[in-house]
Design an enzyme around this catalytic site. Sequence first.
Site, PDB file in Angstrom:
ATOM      1  N   THR A 112       0.840  -1.208   0.000  1.00 19.89           N
ATOM      2  CA  THR A 112       0.000   0.000   0.000  1.00 19.89           C
ATOM      3  C   THR A 112       0.870   1.251   0.000  1.00 19.89           C
ATOM      4  O   THR A 112       0.570   2.236  -0.685  1.00 19.89           O
ATOM      5  CB  THR A 112      -0.924   0.008   1.238  1.00 19.89           C
ATOM      6  N   ALA A 113       1.980   1.215   0.751  1.00 18.22           N
ATOM      7  CA  ALA A 113       2.836   2.408   0.822  1.00 18.22           C
ATOM      8  C   ALA A 113       3.452   2.712  -0.536  1.00 18.22           C
ATOM      9  O   ALA A 113       3.443   3.860  -0.994  1.00 18.22           O
ATOM     10  CB  ALA A 113       3.928   2.198   1.871  1.00 18.22           C
ATOM     11  N   ILE A 147       7.544 -12.187  -3.188  1.00 13.78           N
ATOM     12  CA  ILE A 147       7.637 -11.814  -1.765  1.00 13.78           C
ATOM     13  C   ILE A 147       6.266 -11.412  -1.235  1.00 13.78           C
ATOM     14  O   ILE A 147       5.878 -11.766  -0.136  1.00 13.78           O
ATOM     15  CB  ILE A 147       8.660 -10.669  -1.574  1.00 13.78           C
ATOM     16  N   LYS A 203     -16.317   4.354   7.933  1.00 12.95           N
ATOM     17  CA  LYS A 203     -15.966   4.253   9.356  1.00 12.95           C
ATOM     18  C   LYS A 203     -16.160   5.613  10.030  1.00 12.95           C
ATOM     19  O   LYS A 203     -15.663   6.622   9.539  1.00 12.95           O
ATOM     20  CB  LYS A 203     -14.505   3.808   9.463  1.00 12.95           C
ATOM     21  N   LEU A 237       5.948   0.603   6.375  1.00 14.73           N
ATOM     22  CA  LEU A 237       6.519  -0.210   7.455  1.00 14.73           C
ATOM     23  C   LEU A 237       8.045  -0.127   7.502  1.00 14.73           C
ATOM     24  O   LEU A 237       8.645  -0.361   8.551  1.00 14.73           O
ATOM     25  CB  LEU A 237       6.070  -1.660   7.298  1.00 14.73           C
TER      26      LEU A 237
HETATM   27  C1  LIG Z   1      -0.984  -6.427  12.277  1.00 18.05           C
HETATM   28  C2  LIG Z   1      -1.048  -5.167  11.526  1.00 18.05           C
HETATM   29  C3  LIG Z   1      -2.255  -4.485  11.422  1.00 18.05           C
HETATM   30  C4  LIG Z   1      -2.317  -3.273  10.733  1.00 18.05           C
HETATM   31  N1  LIG Z   1      -3.496  -2.582  10.686  1.00 18.05           N
HETATM   32  C5  LIG Z   1      -3.512  -1.354  10.128  1.00 18.05           C
HETATM   33  C6  LIG Z   1      -4.699  -0.579  10.086  1.00 18.05           C
HETATM   34  O1  LIG Z   1      -5.763  -1.011  10.511  1.00 18.05           O
HETATM   35  N2  LIG Z   1      -4.644   0.651   9.536  1.00 18.05           N
HETATM   36  C7  LIG Z   1      -3.490   1.165   9.012  1.00 18.05           C
HETATM   37  O2  LIG Z   1      -3.482   2.316   8.577  1.00 18.05           O
HETATM   38  N3  LIG Z   1      -2.379   0.417   8.986  1.00 18.05           N
HETATM   39  C8  LIG Z   1      -2.354  -0.808   9.525  1.00 18.05           C
HETATM   40  N4  LIG Z   1      -1.218  -1.546   9.485  1.00 18.05           N
HETATM   41  C9  LIG Z   1      -0.076  -1.046   8.737  1.00 18.05           C
HETATM   42  C10 LIG Z   1      -0.273  -1.346   7.258  1.00 18.05           C
HETATM   43  O3  LIG Z   1      -0.479  -2.725   7.080  1.00 18.05           O
HETATM   44  C11 LIG Z   1       0.938  -0.916   6.463  1.00 18.05           C
HETATM   45  O4  LIG Z   1       1.318   0.381   6.814  1.00 18.05           O
HETATM   46  C12 LIG Z   1       0.625  -0.934   4.988  1.00 18.05           C
HETATM   47  O5  LIG Z   1       0.122  -2.163   4.593  1.00 18.05           O
HETATM   48  C13 LIG Z   1       1.846  -0.604   4.168  1.00 18.05           C
HETATM   49  O6  LIG Z   1       2.758  -1.644   4.156  1.00 18.05           O
HETATM   50  P1  LIG Z   1       4.042  -1.470   3.265  1.00 18.05           P
HETATM   51  O7  LIG Z   1       3.610  -1.124   1.879  1.00 18.05           O
HETATM   52  O8  LIG Z   1       4.967  -0.554   3.958  1.00 18.05           O
HETATM   53  O9  LIG Z   1       4.713  -2.911   3.307  1.00 18.05           O
HETATM   54  P2  LIG Z   1       4.328  -4.279   2.549  1.00 18.05           P
HETATM   55  O10 LIG Z   1       2.872  -4.422   2.336  1.00 18.05           O
HETATM   56  O11 LIG Z   1       5.020  -5.355   3.301  1.00 18.05           O
HETATM   57  O12 LIG Z   1       5.004  -4.122   1.128  1.00 18.05           O
HETATM   58  C14 LIG Z   1       6.379  -4.299   0.944  1.00 18.05           C
HETATM   59  C15 LIG Z   1       6.664  -4.360  -0.542  1.00 18.05           C
HETATM   60  O13 LIG Z   1       8.065  -4.456  -0.726  1.00 18.05           O
HETATM   61  C16 LIG Z   1       8.328  -5.492  -1.642  1.00 18.05           C
HETATM   62  N5  LIG Z   1       9.652  -6.047  -1.383  1.00 18.05           N
HETATM   63  C17 LIG Z   1      10.207  -6.393  -0.194  1.00 18.05           C
HETATM   64  N6  LIG Z   1      11.447  -6.906  -0.392  1.00 18.05           N
HETATM   65  C18 LIG Z   1      11.677  -6.844  -1.733  1.00 18.05           C
HETATM   66  C19 LIG Z   1      12.759  -7.227  -2.573  1.00 18.05           C
HETATM   67  N7  LIG Z   1      13.847  -7.796  -2.080  1.00 18.05           N
HETATM   68  N8  LIG Z   1      12.640  -7.015  -3.888  1.00 18.05           N
HETATM   69  C20 LIG Z   1      11.525  -6.459  -4.434  1.00 18.05           C
HETATM   70  N9  LIG Z   1      10.472  -6.096  -3.697  1.00 18.05           N
HETATM   71  C21 LIG Z   1      10.542  -6.289  -2.364  1.00 18.05           C
HETATM   72  C22 LIG Z   1       7.222  -6.506  -1.390  1.00 18.05           C
HETATM   73  O14 LIG Z   1       7.058  -7.379  -2.486  1.00 18.05           O
HETATM   74  C23 LIG Z   1       6.038  -5.561  -1.237  1.00 18.05           C
HETATM   75  O15 LIG Z   1       5.578  -5.192  -2.519  1.00 18.05           O
HETATM   76  C24 LIG Z   1      -1.152  -2.770  10.128  1.00 18.05           C
HETATM   77  C25 LIG Z   1       0.044  -3.482  10.189  1.00 18.05           C
HETATM   78  C26 LIG Z   1       0.107  -4.664  10.892  1.00 18.05           C
HETATM   79  C27 LIG Z   1       1.415  -5.396  10.954  1.00 18.05           C
END
Ligand SMILES: Cc1cc2nc3c(=O)[nH]c(=O)nc-3n(C[C@H](O)[C@H](O)[C@H](O)COP(=O)(O)OP(=O)(O)OC[C@H]3O[C@@H](n4cnc5c(N)ncnc54)[C@H](O)[C@@H]3O)c2cc1C
Length: 504
Positions: A16-17, A43, A79, A328
Amino acid sequence: MMGKPVKKVVIAGGGTAGWCAAAALSRFLGPLLDITLVESEEIGIVGVGESTIPTIRTFHSFLGIDEREFLRATNATHKLAIAFENWGRDKDRYLHAFGEMGVSNWMAQFHHVWLEARSRGLVGDYGNYGFEYQAAEQGRFQGGEGSRLSYAYHLDAVLYGRFLRTLSEKIGVKRIEGRIQTVDQDSETGFVTALNLESGQRIEGDLFIDCTGFRALLTEGALKTGYEDWSHWLPTDRALAVQTESRGPLMPYTRAIAHGEGWRWRIPLQNRVGNGLVYSSQYLSDEDARQRFAGMLDAEPLFEPRLIRYQTGTRRLTWNKNVVALGLSSGFIEPLESTSIHLFQVGVTRLAQLFPFSGVNQPLIDRYNALARHELERIRDFVILHYKATERDDTAFWRDRQAMPVPDTLQERMELFRETAEAYQDAGDLFRADSWVQVMMGQRIAPKTWHRLARMMSDTELRQALSSIKDRIDHAVAALPPQEQFIRTYLAAPPAHGRPQPAM
Ligand SMILES: Cc1cc2nc3c(=O)[nH]c(=O)nc-3n(C[C@H](O)[C@H](O)[C@H](O)COP(=O)(O)OP(=O)(O)OC[C@H]3O[C@@H](n4cnc5c(N)ncnc54)[C@H](O)[C@@H]3O)c2cc1C
């Protein structure tokens, strides 16, 4: 420090980020930049993060997102609040609702008047005086253009990512599928220069956005930015997540139900319910957590619960050299107040405001980091408040939360409220004074005194003033349809013609 002019932006990660960053930068600054996103389907993404706060609607309006399209694509619902159950004491319940409570004036906020009225036995619950609060309690909702409600969404995290990906690719973001293997850095400055994929492809850039989730491949893996651990204040470090079938009427709020060693969420979408058990592994084993969670679900799980590990805290710098961490990878405050999505949406908006067009330079980095840090620390305080302000002493987990020292900034706020009922929102704070008041009173912090404004009113005047606010709210809420009916009607309407223009 001054890097070269920034034209080529590389986003590492497509959760999502990553897709929020891609959509926003290409919508805001697309013609000036060349934006590439690298992600690895193998991944995958963390796949949780389904409850949001109202700032998401501002972000969507900046992106020109049509609300109906978004609701259809992500099975989202609306919500209005979070219902906190069993937090102050077992069986306690209060809402932290969006919007304003009562009517405040320049001298004192509404709760001072309410406290005075309550001390004279003239009023009922504080929650009677909030429009969003009452609409949430009664399961009523009216959104869309002209809605007076302050609202956010519950959404499907996977579908939201896909929705943003489609939008981003339409407006020019290039996507590369592949696993990042190594990160190249300039030997003098330490700036990241390129990402090398397993396939052998090399992706060069001027500015890198680290959205690789908990892996934090660039900011930590390459730059060794460092992590500030906040788990002594927020010790939950595990979540079990599962989806269940929908059951019962749709309600426009997230439920956050405390248990002996943490809490659990319940997030209703149009087609299913998201459930999670958040706990601290210091106090509860994974096996016991699984058993407890299974006993708490109110419908059949659609798959085996998934275990997610995390550590609450923050990267020491959000922006380090030519890497900005979003999502994250930048750290994580546990999801109790649904603030993560907000943090990276505001993070990328701030980046657009402070964009280093002519080169990455330290004053810009410092300004960005100072703003991000202030907001994050106040959110951290707000979340800690839920654990600290409790009278629960039934388990070691809760006894330890009551006894723990908290950050001075939070300690001062709690004392100020306890002594005088004063609550505030400083510049750069996310949560409004009303939010602090709802949680502090909801968790049994009883102010000793309050502003004397209402002492100038007789019982009759005070009763009349408060009942006129309540009557207006009751009337307005009664005019709203049940949430489910609203969604059905709203989504049956034809799509809006043309895309609305972004608000900036
Ligand atoms: C238990 C839990 C509950 C949550 N509930 C909420 C909520 O209710 N509301 C809210 O606002 N937030 C919530 N969050 C936070 C939310 O889930 C995250 O902020 C959001 O999903 C963004 O995640 P991200 O994109 O940073 O990471 P991720 O979704 O983990 O994405 C990481 C990306 O990096 C890529 N990647 C990683 N390593 C490599 C590599 N070596 N090569 C290529 N690509 C790679 C992966 O494929 C993926 O595309 C929650 C988090 C947790 C843990």
